[in-house]
Motif scaffolding. Structure first.
Motif, PDB file in Angstrom:
ATOM      1  N   GLN A 135      -1.904 -22.955  20.800  1.00 41.13           N
ATOM      2  CA  GLN A 135      -0.854 -21.798  20.658  1.00 41.13           C
ATOM      3  C   GLN A 135      -0.396 -21.822  19.430  1.00 41.13           C
ATOM      4  OE1 GLN A 135       1.682 -21.024  24.202  1.00 41.13           O
ATOM      5  NE2 GLN A 135       1.345 -23.022  24.667  1.00 41.13           N
ATOM      6  N   PRO A 136       0.077 -20.520  18.716  1.00 44.65           N
ATOM      7  CA  PRO A 136       0.480 -20.661  17.452  1.00 44.65           C
ATOM      8  C   PRO A 136       1.779 -21.457  17.232  1.00 44.65           C
ATOM      9  CG  PRO A 136       0.398 -18.648  18.200  1.00 44.65           C
ATOM     10  CD  PRO A 136      -0.006 -19.485  19.216  1.00 44.65           C
ATOM     11  N   VAL A 137       1.908 -22.447  16.895  1.00 50.00           N
ATOM     12  CA  VAL A 137       3.173 -23.375  16.779  1.00 50.00           C
ATOM     13  C   VAL A 137       3.432 -23.214  15.223  1.00 50.00           C
ATOM     14  CG1 VAL A 137       4.396 -25.611  16.681  1.00 50.00           C
ATOM     15  CG2 VAL A 137       2.910 -24.951  18.576  1.00 50.00           C
ATOM     16  N   MET A 138       4.526 -22.775  14.882  1.00 44.32           N
ATOM     17  CA  MET A 138       4.735 -22.518  13.302  1.00 44.32           C
ATOM     18  C   MET A 138       5.900 -23.215  12.975  1.00 44.32           C
ATOM     19  SD  MET A 138       2.556 -20.657  11.876  1.00 44.32           S
ATOM     20  CE  MET A 138       3.496 -19.986  10.572  1.00 44.32           C
ATOM     21  N   ILE A 139       6.100 -24.112  12.001  1.00 41.28           N
ATOM     22  CA  ILE A 139       7.003 -24.984  11.445  1.00 41.28           C
ATOM     23  C   ILE A 139       7.417 -24.512   9.938  1.00 41.28           C
ATOM     24  CG2 ILE A 139       8.101 -27.316  10.993  1.00 41.28           C
ATOM     25  CD1 ILE A 139       8.009 -26.606  14.029  1.00 41.28           C
ATOM     26  N   ALA A 140       8.865 -24.344   9.859  1.00 40.99           N
ATOM     27  CA  ALA A 140       9.062 -23.763   8.397  1.00 40.99           C
ATOM     28  C   ALA A 140      10.002 -24.859   8.018  1.00 40.99           C
ATOM     29  CB  ALA A 140       9.344 -22.502   8.177  1.00 40.99           C
ATOM     30  N   TRP A 141      10.483 -24.473   6.720  1.00 41.82           N
ATOM     31  CA  TRP A 141      11.747 -25.217   6.177  1.00 41.82           C
ATOM     32  C   TRP A 141      12.877 -24.506   6.471  1.00 41.82           C
ATOM     33  CZ3 TRP A 141       8.919 -24.839   0.966  1.00 41.82           C
ATOM     34  CH2 TRP A 141       9.272 -23.516   0.382  1.00 41.82           C
ATOM     35  N   SER A 142      14.116 -24.938   6.361  1.00 39.23           N
ATOM     36  CA  SER A 142      15.254 -23.973   6.547  1.00 39.23           C
ATOM     37  C   SER A 142      15.888 -23.485   5.344  1.00 39.23           C
ATOM     38  CB  SER A 142      16.459 -24.823   7.349  1.00 39.23           C
ATOM     39  OG  SER A 142      17.642 -24.299   7.396  1.00 39.23           O
ATOM     40  N   SER A 153      11.420 -28.078  23.606  1.00 35.60           N
ATOM     41  CA  SER A 153      12.105 -29.364  23.314  1.00 35.60           C
ATOM     42  C   SER A 153      11.412 -30.196  22.688  1.00 35.60           C
ATOM     43  CB  SER A 153      12.535 -29.773  24.767  1.00 35.60           C
ATOM     44  OG  SER A 153      13.549 -29.146  25.486  1.00 35.60           O
ATOM     45  N   LYS A 154      10.248 -30.282  23.060  1.00 31.85           N
ATOM     46  CA  LYS A 154       9.356 -31.308  22.482  1.00 31.85           C
ATOM     47  C   LYS A 154       8.955 -30.798  20.904  1.00 31.85           C
ATOM     48  CE  LYS A 154       6.789 -32.756  26.483  1.00 31.85           C
ATOM     49  NZ  LYS A 154       5.496 -33.012  27.182  1.00 31.85           N
ATOM     50  N   LEU A 155       8.910 -29.342  20.842  1.00 31.53           N
ATOM     51  CA  LEU A 155       8.555 -29.043  19.415  1.00 31.53           C
ATOM     52  C   LEU A 155       9.827 -29.170  18.611  1.00 31.53           C
ATOM     53  CD1 LEU A 155       6.612 -25.654  20.043  1.00 31.53           C
ATOM     54  CD2 LEU A 155       5.746 -27.789  19.348  1.00 31.53           C
ATOM     55  N   ILE A 156      10.990 -29.102  19.132  1.00 32.51           N
ATOM     56  CA  ILE A 156      12.314 -29.454  18.465  1.00 32.51           C
ATOM     57  C   ILE A 156      12.257 -30.783  18.009  1.00 32.51           C
ATOM     58  CG2 ILE A 156      14.745 -29.378  18.619  1.00 32.51           C
ATOM     59  CD1 ILE A 156      13.799 -26.535  18.191  1.00 32.51           C
ATOM     60  N   THR A 157      12.120 -31.860  18.816  1.00 31.88           N
ATOM     61  CA  THR A 157      11.915 -32.969  18.673  1.00 31.88           C
ATOM     62  C   THR A 157      11.034 -33.536  17.620  1.00 31.88           C
ATOM     63  OG1 THR A 157      12.452 -33.693  21.229  1.00 31.88           O
ATOM     64  CG2 THR A 157      11.571 -35.515  19.859  1.00 31.88           C
ATOM     65  N   LEU A 158       9.985 -32.869  17.729  1.00 34.85           N
ATOM     66  CA  LEU A 158       8.722 -33.209  16.522  1.00 34.85           C
ATOM     67  C   LEU A 158       9.347 -32.609  15.412  1.00 34.85           C
ATOM     68  CD1 LEU A 158       6.005 -33.935  15.660  1.00 34.85           C
ATOM     69  CD2 LEU A 158       5.439 -31.376  16.160  1.00 34.85           C
ATOM     70  N   SER A 159       9.954 -31.407  15.183  1.00 38.04           N
ATOM     71  CA  SER A 159      10.685 -31.117  13.841  1.00 38.04           C
ATOM     72  C   SER A 159      11.739 -32.095  13.332  1.00 38.04           C
ATOM     73  CB  SER A 159      11.044 -29.844  13.990  1.00 38.04           C
ATOM     74  OG  SER A 159      12.142 -29.664  14.541  1.00 38.04           O
ATOM     75  N   GLY A 160      12.261 -32.455  14.351  1.00 34.24           N
ATOM     76  CA  GLY A 160      13.578 -33.656  14.022  1.00 34.24           C
ATOM     77  C   GLY A 160      12.906 -34.977  13.417  1.00 34.24           C
ATOM     78  N   LEU A 161      11.953 -35.539  14.303  1.00 35.10           N
ATOM     79  CA  LEU A 161      11.404 -36.797  13.951  1.00 35.10           C
ATOM     80  C   LEU A 161      10.791 -36.555  12.541  1.00 35.10           C
ATOM     81  CD1 LEU A 161       9.991 -37.854  17.402  1.00 35.10           C
ATOM     82  CD2 LEU A 161      11.954 -38.779  16.197  1.00 35.10           C
ATOM     83  N   ALA A 162       9.953 -35.583  12.287  1.00 35.36           N
ATOM     84  CA  ALA A 162       9.315 -35.157  10.869  1.00 35.36           C
ATOM     85  C   ALA A 162      10.241 -35.187   9.933  1.00 35.36           C
ATOM     86  CB  ALA A 162       8.181 -34.116  11.044  1.00 35.36           C
ATOM     87  N   THR A 163      11.418 -34.666  10.171  1.00 36.95           N
ATOM     88  CA  THR A 163      12.316 -34.677   9.146  1.00 36.95           C
ATOM     89  C   THR A 163      12.948 -35.922   8.716  1.00 36.95           C
ATOM     90  OG1 THR A 163      13.011 -32.419   9.850  1.00 36.95           O
ATOM     91  CG2 THR A 163      14.729 -33.609   8.285  1.00 36.95           C
ATOM     92  N   LEU A 164      13.162 -36.796   9.891  1.00 31.83           N
ATOM     93  CA  LEU A 164      13.687 -38.229   9.731  1.00 31.83           C
ATOM     94  C   LEU A 164      12.518 -39.050   8.893  1.00 31.83           C
ATOM     95  CD1 LEU A 164      15.137 -39.051  13.401  1.00 31.83           C
ATOM     96  CD2 LEU A 164      16.299 -38.858  11.146  1.00 31.83           C
ATOM     97  N   LEU A 165      11.397 -38.831   9.033  1.00 30.33           N
ATOM     98  CA  LEU A 165      10.314 -39.571   8.186  1.00 30.33           C
ATOM     99  C   LEU A 165      10.468 -39.177   6.952  1.00 30.33           C
ATOM    100  CD1 LEU A 165       7.917 -41.851   8.816  1.00 30.33           C
ATOM    101  CD2 LEU A 165       6.643 -39.752   9.221  1.00 30.33           C
ATOM    102  N   ALA A 222      12.383 -33.797   2.403  1.00 35.06           N
ATOM    103  CA  ALA A 222      12.314 -32.775   3.421  1.00 35.06           C
ATOM    104  C   ALA A 222      13.837 -32.548   4.173  1.00 35.06           C
ATOM    105  CB  ALA A 222      11.259 -33.252   4.596  1.00 35.06           C
ATOM    106  N   PHE A 223      14.540 -31.715   3.719  1.00 33.35           N
ATOM    107  CA  PHE A 223      15.730 -31.603   3.983  1.00 33.35           C
ATOM    108  C   PHE A 223      16.016 -31.106   5.577  1.00 33.35           C
ATOM    109  CE2 PHE A 223      14.701 -27.734   1.969  1.00 33.35           C
ATOM    110  CZ  PHE A 223      15.220 -26.873   2.608  1.00 33.35           C
ATOM    111  N   ALA A 224      15.059 -30.371   5.868  1.00 27.43           N
ATOM    112  CA  ALA A 224      15.235 -29.669   7.340  1.00 27.43           C
ATOM    113  C   ALA A 224      13.793 -28.894   7.575  1.00 27.43           C
ATOM    114  CB  ALA A 224      16.530 -28.896   7.433  1.00 27.43           C
ATOM    115  N   LEU A 225      13.250 -29.328   8.651  1.00 28.48           N
ATOM    116  CA  LEU A 225      11.995 -28.584   9.353  1.00 28.48           C
ATOM    117  C   LEU A 225      12.378 -28.104  10.696  1.00 28.48           C
ATOM    118  CD1 LEU A 225       9.506 -31.300   8.607  1.00 28.48           C
ATOM    119  CD2 LEU A 225       9.891 -29.322   7.253  1.00 28.48           C
ATOM    120  N   ASN A 226      12.215 -26.932  10.806  1.00 32.38           N
ATOM    121  CA  ASN A 226      12.519 -26.232  12.118  1.00 32.38           C
ATOM    122  C   ASN A 226      11.494 -25.001  12.647  1.00 32.38           C
ATOM    123  OD1 ASN A 226      14.410 -25.185   9.692  1.00 32.38           O
ATOM    124  ND2 ASN A 226      12.899 -23.621  10.556  1.00 32.38           N
ATOM    125  N   LEU A 227      11.471 -24.680  13.673  1.00 27.64           N
ATOM    126  CA  LEU A 227      10.768 -23.650  14.025  1.00 27.64           C
ATOM    127  C   LEU A 227      10.995 -22.314  13.266  1.00 27.64           C
ATOM    128  CD1 LEU A 227      11.452 -23.624  18.006  1.00 27.64           C
ATOM    129  CD2 LEU A 227       9.290 -24.521  16.943  1.00 27.64           C
TER     130      LEU A 227
END
Length: 394
Positions: free
Chosen positions: A69-76, A248-260, A266-271
């Motif tokens: 499925q097309p999961v798209m993550i961008a910066w804020s 929820s898993k995708l939000i968690t993924l974006s948060g963990l990637a930002t932490l790393l 990487a100031f903020a990654l999000n849907l």
């Protein structure tokens, strides 16, 4: 993970490239401004592109291939604007900002792990969510025609190519528009490729510093605008396109990637909402089950941006502004129309959905929170007033 290269198509690849072109060129200047306001030099700014490019790219490619499925993550983008404004007024420096990035990312991860955000989104009626998405995207549709003022011939050619393409070869209308616009701009000498230089980006680590002022003025506003102005319409885009993703898993993924990646910029990654709509629409592929390859193509280009930040930045910013806004508006026409149709088809929700659409489209911003959030608030209040009935005791 069973990768099927046969699912890739020209229309999907071009949709992915257009998503990068639109998402990157429309907001990279804001990201640069935020980094400079925090005291970042050229090396640190290149590191921001490295961290953001790889973060967006890998967080788009891997779950897209896994879920098909097309999961798209961008910066804020609104997050970058908050950082630029707060840094200018509060005198914050890069180490304090990195500490704020980590705190914001931890809060995003918390809301993903607990499922709080997904449960909240589940309470928003589909017509309101569709109106929200249409309001977010309609600005790009308007800007495409406003661009006629400053580049009449270019935009008119792109519009004619789109209409003819939709009639004769619907799947390749957007690639045709991009090709026609690029060729016309090149013939007019409006492609500025002189700033392109090929070199690998070197990441720069910044040790975080945690302070109370940065927590209040940077971390909390960054978290709020990322969730309200980015993740909220991002979920609306997913629902409007008819996909069932583990939000929820995708939000968690974006948060963990930002932490790393936060110590590298990487100031903020999000849907994503805008670029996601490009990759989730019929222009990417007629077959809904193969549109995930558009997100994969987009993610791979983002990874290249991360590795060769200066060179790719030069290529993407070489396109005229009018070409970028025109291709964005035309690529999103179908999604805007579908969103409005879904928002207004139900009599019981029509007025509330229309209010949501208009408030979102207005660009209203209060206390640093963008119009996407206030559109949902206004629509929910309208729906409550119209449909609430007091319970009468038996």
């Amino acid at each position: 993970m069973n990768i099927r290269l046969s699912d890739m198509s020209l229309s999907a690849f071009v949709a992915g490239f257009v998503a990068v072109l639109v998402g990157f060129t429309s907001s990279v200047a804001i990201v640069f401004s935020a980094a400079q306001a925090l005291g970042a030099g050229p090396a640190e700014i290149s590191s921001w592109m490295w961290a953001l490019g790889l973060g967006m790219g890998l967080c788009s490619v891997l779950p897209s291939l896994w879920l098909r499925q097309p999961v798209m993550i961008a910066w804020s983008t609104p997050g970058a604007a908050v950082l630029a404004t707060a840094a200018a007024s509060g005198g914050f420096h890069l180490p304090e900002a990195v500490g704020a990035f980590l705190v914001s990312a931890a809060l995003v991860t918390l809301f993903g792990v607990t499922g709080w955000f997904e449960r909240l989104m589940g309470r928003i009626p589909m017509p309101i969510a569709s109106a929200l998405l249409a309001g977010v995207l309609a600005r790009f549709g308007l800007d495409a025609f406003v661009a006629l003022k400053s580049a009449f011939a270019l935009v008119l050619l792109m519009l004619a190519t789109y209409l003819v393409g939709r009639r004769l070869w619907p799947r390749y209308a957007v690639p045709g528009v991009l090709a026609a616009g690029t060729l016309f701009a090149a013939l007019q000498g409006k492609l500025h490729l002189g700033a392109v230089s090929l070199a690998l980006t070197v990441p720069v680590f910044t040790m975080p510093v945690f302070t109370l002022p940065a927590l209040v003025s940077l971390a909390l506003p960054l978290f709020i605008v990322t969730m309200a102005s980015q993740n909220l319409p991002g979920v609306a885009a997913i629902r409007a396109a008819g996909y069932d993703m583990p939000v929820s898993k995708l939000i968690t993924l974006s948060g963990l990637a930002t932490l790393l990646l936060a110590p590298f910029g990487a100031f903020a990654l999000n849907l994503s909402a805008i670029t996601a709509a490009i990759c989730m629409g019929r222009e990417a592929h007629e077959d809904k089950g193969r549109r995930y390859m558009a997100a994969v193509a987009c993610g791979l280009v983002y990874c290249v941006i991360g590795l060769f930040g200066a060179a790719v930045t030069g290529v993407l910013t070489a396109f005229p502004r009018e070409l970028v806004v025109a291709i964005a508006g035309l690529a999103l026409l179908g999604t805007i129309g579908n969103g409005l149709a879904a928002a207004l088809k139900d009599d019981a929700h029509r007025e509330a959905a229309l209010i949501t659409f208009l408030v979102t489209l207005s660009g209203l911003s209060l206390w640093g929170i963008g119009s996407a959030f206030w559109g949902v608030v206004a629509g929910a209040l309208a729906l409550f007033v119209q449909q609430w009935r007091p319970r009468i005791a038996a």
